[in-house]
Design a protein around this motif. Structure first.
Motif, PDB file in Angstrom:
ATOM      1  N   VAL A   1      -7.741  -1.388   4.983  1.00  0.00           N
ATOM      2  CA  VAL A   1      -6.557  -1.621   3.985  1.00  0.00           C
ATOM      3  C   VAL A   1      -5.586  -0.283   4.302  1.00  0.00           C
ATOM      4  O   VAL A   1      -4.596  -0.366   4.173  1.00  0.00           O
ATOM      5  N   ALA A   2      -6.196   0.747   4.350  1.00  0.00           N
ATOM      6  CA  ALA A   2      -5.271   2.073   4.408  1.00  0.00           C
ATOM      7  C   ALA A   2      -4.667   1.976   5.883  1.00  0.00           C
ATOM      8  O   ALA A   2      -3.384   2.392   5.674  1.00  0.00           O
ATOM      9  N   PHE A   3      -5.364   1.594   6.549  1.00  0.00           N
ATOM     10  CA  PHE A   3      -4.376   1.527   7.884  1.00  0.00           C
ATOM     11  C   PHE A   3      -3.298   0.640   7.833  1.00  0.00           C
ATOM     12  O   PHE A   3      -2.414   0.747   8.485  1.00  0.00           O
ATOM     13  N   LEU A   4      -3.790  -0.676   7.423  1.00  0.00           N
ATOM     14  CA  LEU A   4      -2.554  -1.768   7.603  1.00  0.00           C
ATOM     15  C   LEU A   4      -1.558  -1.331   6.436  1.00  0.00           C
ATOM     16  O   LEU A   4      -0.348  -1.916   6.860  1.00  0.00           O
TER      17      LEU A   4
ATOM     18  N   SER B   1      -4.810  -8.500   8.703  1.00  0.00           N
ATOM     19  CA  SER B   1      -3.908  -7.929   9.232  1.00  0.00           C
ATOM     20  C   SER B   1      -2.526  -9.093   9.123  1.00  0.00           C
ATOM     21  O   SER B   1      -1.479  -8.895   9.269  1.00  0.00           O
ATOM     22  N   ILE B   2      -2.863 -10.486   8.776  1.00  0.00           N
ATOM     23  CA  ILE B   2      -2.052 -11.523   8.784  1.00  0.00           C
ATOM     24  C   ILE B   2      -1.299 -11.253   7.484  1.00  0.00           C
ATOM     25  O   ILE B   2      -0.042 -11.130   7.445  1.00  0.00           O
ATOM     26  N   PRO B   3      -1.614 -11.096   6.220  1.00  0.00           N
ATOM     27  CA  PRO B   3      -0.972 -10.779   5.048  1.00  0.00           C
ATOM     28  C   PRO B   3      -0.196  -9.487   5.166  1.00  0.00           C
ATOM     29  O   PRO B   3       0.930  -9.250   4.533  1.00  0.00           O
ATOM     30  N   ALA B   4      -0.712  -8.589   5.957  1.00  0.00           N
ATOM     31  CA  ALA B   4       0.022  -7.255   6.186  1.00  0.00           C
ATOM     32  C   ALA B   4       0.985  -7.392   6.712  1.00  0.00           C
ATOM     33  O   ALA B   4       2.194  -6.958   6.311  1.00  0.00           O
TER      34      ALA B   4
END
Length: 120
Positions: free
Chosen positions: A18-21, A95-98
């Protein structure tokens, strides 16, 4: 992977993803996933590199999950290969919602839901 318990390892995997995305210093998706999926046949070497990176990440998770099973932190009948694929696919799926513009708070809630399904 260096967290002392399986629960903390799995939570760290989700928190770090989460932090990365949600970070503002790069595009809001995973390069090893999105980049490899859109590769043309001419970019096969790049696709292979990204596939190898994902496989290495999966192998590291699998090894840590095996250690946790040996330590009695997970059921002895847990199929570690299936568990690794499930965690990997769920992490990649964030990664899709991000990429679609989800906020850090939204990604965090989604990851908390996944952790709940996993029992963490």
């Amino acid at each position: 992977m260096s967290e002392p318990t399986l629960s903390k390892v799995v939570r760290a995997l989700f928190d770090n993803t989460v932090a990365f995305l949600a970070g503002s210093d790069h595009p809001p998706t995973c390069m090893t996933l999105a980049g490899a999926m859109g590769c043309s046949p001419d970019a096969a070497p790049a696709k292979e590199i990204m596939t190898d990176m994902r496989r290495q990440n999966d192998q590291a998770m699998k090894e840590r999950f095996l250690l946790a099973r040996k330590a009695g932190e997970s059921p002895k009948d847990l199929n570690v290969d299936d568990f690794t694929r499930f965690v990997s696919a769920t992490l990649a799926g964030l990664s899709i919602p991000a990429a679609n513009g989800a906020t850090k708070a939204e990604l965090k809630r989604t990851s908390q839901m996944a952790l709940g399904f996993l029992g963490y």
